[in-house]
Design a protein around this motif. Structure first.
Motif, PDB file in Angstrom:
ATOM      1  N   ARG A 274      25.555  64.608  39.285  1.00  0.00           N
ATOM      2  CA  ARG A 274      26.072  63.751  38.205  1.00  0.00           C
ATOM      3  C   ARG A 274      25.159  63.794  36.978  1.00  0.00           C
ATOM      4  NH1 ARG A 274      26.426  58.967  40.805  1.00  0.00           N
ATOM      5  NH2 ARG A 274      24.458  58.223  39.960  1.00  0.00           N
TER       6      ARG A 274
ATOM      7  N   LYS B 243      23.838  62.283  42.979  1.00  0.00           N
ATOM      8  CA  LYS B 243      23.194  61.839  41.739  1.00  0.00           C
ATOM      9  C   LYS B 243      22.671  63.036  40.952  1.00  0.00           C
ATOM     10  CE  LYS B 243      19.786  58.636  39.866  1.00  0.00           C
ATOM     11  NZ  LYS B 243      18.701  57.676  40.147  1.00  0.00           N
TER      12      LYS B 243
ATOM     13  N   ILE C 109      23.621  55.686  31.332  1.00  0.00           N
ATOM     14  CA  ILE C 109      24.514  55.922  32.475  1.00  0.00           C
ATOM     15  C   ILE C 109      23.776  55.705  33.793  1.00  0.00           C
ATOM     16  CG2 ILE C 109      25.996  57.612  33.637  1.00  0.00           C
ATOM     17  CD1 ILE C 109      26.594  58.802  30.886  1.00  0.00           C
ATOM     18  N   GLU C 110      22.570  56.255  33.912  1.00  0.00           N
ATOM     19  CA  GLU C 110      21.849  56.140  35.184  1.00  0.00           C
ATOM     20  C   GLU C 110      20.937  54.921  35.251  1.00  0.00           C
ATOM     21  OE1 GLU C 110      22.570  57.886  37.775  1.00  0.00           O
ATOM     22  OE2 GLU C 110      23.942  59.204  36.705  1.00  0.00           O
TER      23      GLU C 110
ATOM     24  N   SER D 251      28.814  56.248  35.571  1.00  0.00           N
ATOM     25  CA  SER D 251      27.739  56.118  36.565  1.00  0.00           C
ATOM     26  C   SER D 251      28.295  56.012  37.992  1.00  0.00           C
ATOM     27  CB  SER D 251      26.884  54.895  36.266  1.00  0.00           C
ATOM     28  OG  SER D 251      27.666  53.723  36.420  1.00  0.00           O
TER      29      SER D 251
ATOM     30  N   THR E  34      22.000  59.928  28.907  1.00  0.00           N
ATOM     31  CA  THR E  34      22.444  60.001  30.303  1.00  0.00           C
ATOM     32  C   THR E  34      21.547  59.159  31.211  1.00  0.00           C
ATOM     33  OG1 THR E  34      23.392  62.196  30.051  1.00  0.00           O
ATOM     34  CG2 THR E  34      22.731  61.577  32.266  1.00  0.00           C
TER      35      THR E  34
ATOM     36  N   SER F 165      30.690  48.178  35.137  1.00  0.00           N
ATOM     37  CA  SER F 165      31.212  49.511  35.476  1.00  0.00           C
ATOM     38  C   SER F 165      32.393  49.430  36.430  1.00  0.00           C
ATOM     39  CB  SER F 165      30.120  50.365  36.133  1.00  0.00           C
ATOM     40  OG  SER F 165      29.048  50.532  35.256  1.00  0.00           O
TER      41      SER F 165
ATOM     42  N   ASN G 284      26.251  65.291  33.368  1.00  0.00           N
ATOM     43  CA  ASN G 284      26.233  64.544  32.116  1.00  0.00           C
ATOM     44  C   ASN G 284      25.400  65.231  31.044  1.00  0.00           C
ATOM     45  OD1 ASN G 284      27.976  62.365  32.632  1.00  0.00           O
ATOM     46  ND2 ASN G 284      26.412  61.371  33.884  1.00  0.00           N
TER      47      ASN G 284
ATOM     48  N   GLU H  43      20.562  46.159  34.274  1.00  0.00           N
ATOM     49  CA  GLU H  43      21.221  47.148  35.128  1.00  0.00           C
ATOM     50  C   GLU H  43      22.245  46.498  36.061  1.00  0.00           C
ATOM     51  OE1 GLU H  43      21.174  50.378  34.642  1.00  0.00           O
ATOM     52  OE2 GLU H  43      19.932  49.784  32.953  1.00  0.00           O
TER      53      GLU H  43
ATOM     54  N   ARG I  39      26.091  47.489  36.173  1.00  0.00           N
ATOM     55  CA  ARG I  39      26.776  47.870  37.417  1.00  0.00           C
ATOM     56  C   ARG I  39      28.052  47.055  37.599  1.00  0.00           C
ATOM     57  NH1 ARG I  39      21.718  48.335  39.588  1.00  0.00           N
ATOM     58  NH2 ARG I  39      21.757  46.215  40.420  1.00  0.00           N
TER      59      ARG I  39
END
Lengths: 214, 198
Positions: free
Chosen positions: B32, B29, B151-152, A57, B147, A35, B36, A28, A32
């Motif tokens: 978001r 969040k 993404i998260e 994100s 997602t 990103s 998504n 992660e 990050r």
């Protein structure tokens, strides 16, 4: 803004990242960094094109979406928590609400619904046949212990006129039977358009009791 | 401002001011994640608002020994999936009605080493359109898993808990989602996939 040390760390961990050999926390951290660092994101997307979606994100909602957000949440909470007390109270605006609104809200007792439907159908028939006062002989009916006046839902579309207040009374007859007396008045369309004229008001009184002889 | 744990405790006691702060903390969040999954910002806003309304009704029953985010985002994700299911037929119809997206088909995303910062903002906006179009090909669970995971950055076991499915099913949904999105990129956005195909 790119950080040279962070880019170097990312570069060193790239193979492990692609081989899914990084611990969740390290993975992660690498995501990050990628990103927000176009150079490292480009390195990553050479191997995994879906990495292009990593910057999603970092998205924040537009002001259009966040404006009034809390107010809407609070209103929703108040609406939800306010449902129960409102069910027991006939608010003034509910009394004058139209038939459709009352029906949609499911706040009308089934008996009142059935009775008012019956009354409206009969009212339409009487209105078509004889404008003016239509009343049964109720001289033998003694009105005792009347209930507080209640509104009966009304549909102008059914009766073809302009609604005026309607009432329901609980009445005891001379032979000791309890009946309900529905009274309603309305103006026809032309009279309503011209303004309220009592002489043009049609009144209907309906006594609901299957065994009652009028 | 109080820390999250203290805020949650006050919310459980019915303190609406603390709840307002908690909403401010989690709002972006929540929107978001919902965005998504549902693919529409207004729908995402509705989902997030509804989730917070439900949260207020449920927070007294929250077990403070559990992590808050997975517990709360279970509400958000499930509401979003429900809405996405309702909208999916319409979204698929739109996606299948053309072979090239009018708004992004001719564009190229150059994420090379010398991309200026202003372009990054534009790229993200373009990226959002592309993701929405490609993700419309996914099933609700696939979309939610992609997602949350990609993404998260939510861990697999938490995703399994949020969606009420097994971890192996989460991995399977993720694999399917990645395959569908990769194929979509190759088919509709070859410029975005060219590095991969070299």
């Amino acid at each position: 803004m790119t950080d040279k040390a962070a880019c170097d760390r990312f570069e060193r961990s790239l193979d492990a990242y692609l081989g899914d050999a990084l611990a969740h926390r390290e993975r992660e951290a690498a995501k990050r960094h990628a990103s927000s660092c176009p150079e490292c994101l480009a390195r990553l997307t050479r191997h995994d094109p879906l990495a292009r979606f990593l910057p999603l994100s970092l998205e924040t909602p537009s002001p259009r979406v966040t404006e009034g957000f809390w107010d809407a949440v609070r209103a929703g909470i108040e609406r939800d928590s306010g449902d129960a007390p409102r069910r027991d109270t006939v608010a003034p605006h509910r009394v004058s609400a139209g038939f459709r609104a009352a029906f949609r809200g499911r706040r009308m007792a089934p008996f009142a619904l059935a009775a008012s439907l019956l009354v409206m159908v009969l009212a339409a028939v009487f209105a078509a046949l004889a404008p003016g006062r239509i009343a049964p002989d109720t001289s033998h009916v003694s009105r005792v212990a009347p209930s507080p006046t209640r509104a009966v839902p009304w549909s102008p579309a059914v009766a073809g006129g302009s609604p005026l207040p309607q009432t329901v009374e609980n009445v005891r007859t001379e032979d000791e039977r309890d009946v309900q007396v529905y009274s309603m008045t309305w103006l026809d369309q032309d009279s309503a358009a011209a303004g309220h004229d009592p002489s043009q008001v049609t009144e209907l009184i309906l006594i609901v009791d299957a065994g009652l002889k009028l | 401002m109080l820390d999250e744990r203290a805020l949650i405790r006050l919310c459980r006691q019915g303190d609406q001011r603390s709840f307002e702060q908690l909403v401010a903390l989690k709002r972006d969040k929540a929107i978001r994640v919902a965005f998504n999954i549902v693919g529409d910002e207004d729908d995402a806003k509705d989902v997030a608002q509804q989730a917070f309304i439900r949260l207020w009704g449920a927070i007294r029953g929250y077990d403070e020994s559990m992590r808050f985010d997975p517990w709360f985002f279970k509400i958000v994700v499930n509401l979003a999936i429900d809405l996405y299911r309702r909208n999916q037929k319409r979204l698929q119809t739109i996606a299948e009605s053309s072979t090239a997206p009018p708004e992004a088909g001719g564009s190229s995303l150059d994420a090379g080493p010398s991309v200026p910062a202003a372009d990054v903002v534009f790229m993200r906006r373009e990226l959002r359109g592309i993701f929405n179009r490609l993700a419309a090909q996914l099933g609700p669970a696939q979309r939610a898993v992609f997602t949350l995971k990609e993404i998260e950055g939510v861990e697999t076991d938490e995703i399994a808990s949020i969606l009420g499915i097994r971890e192996s099913t989460v991995r399977n949904h993720l694999m399917q989602a990645r395959r569908i999105l990769r194929e979509g990129l190759r088919r509709w956005y070859p410029e975005y996939a060219k590095d991969f195909t070299r």
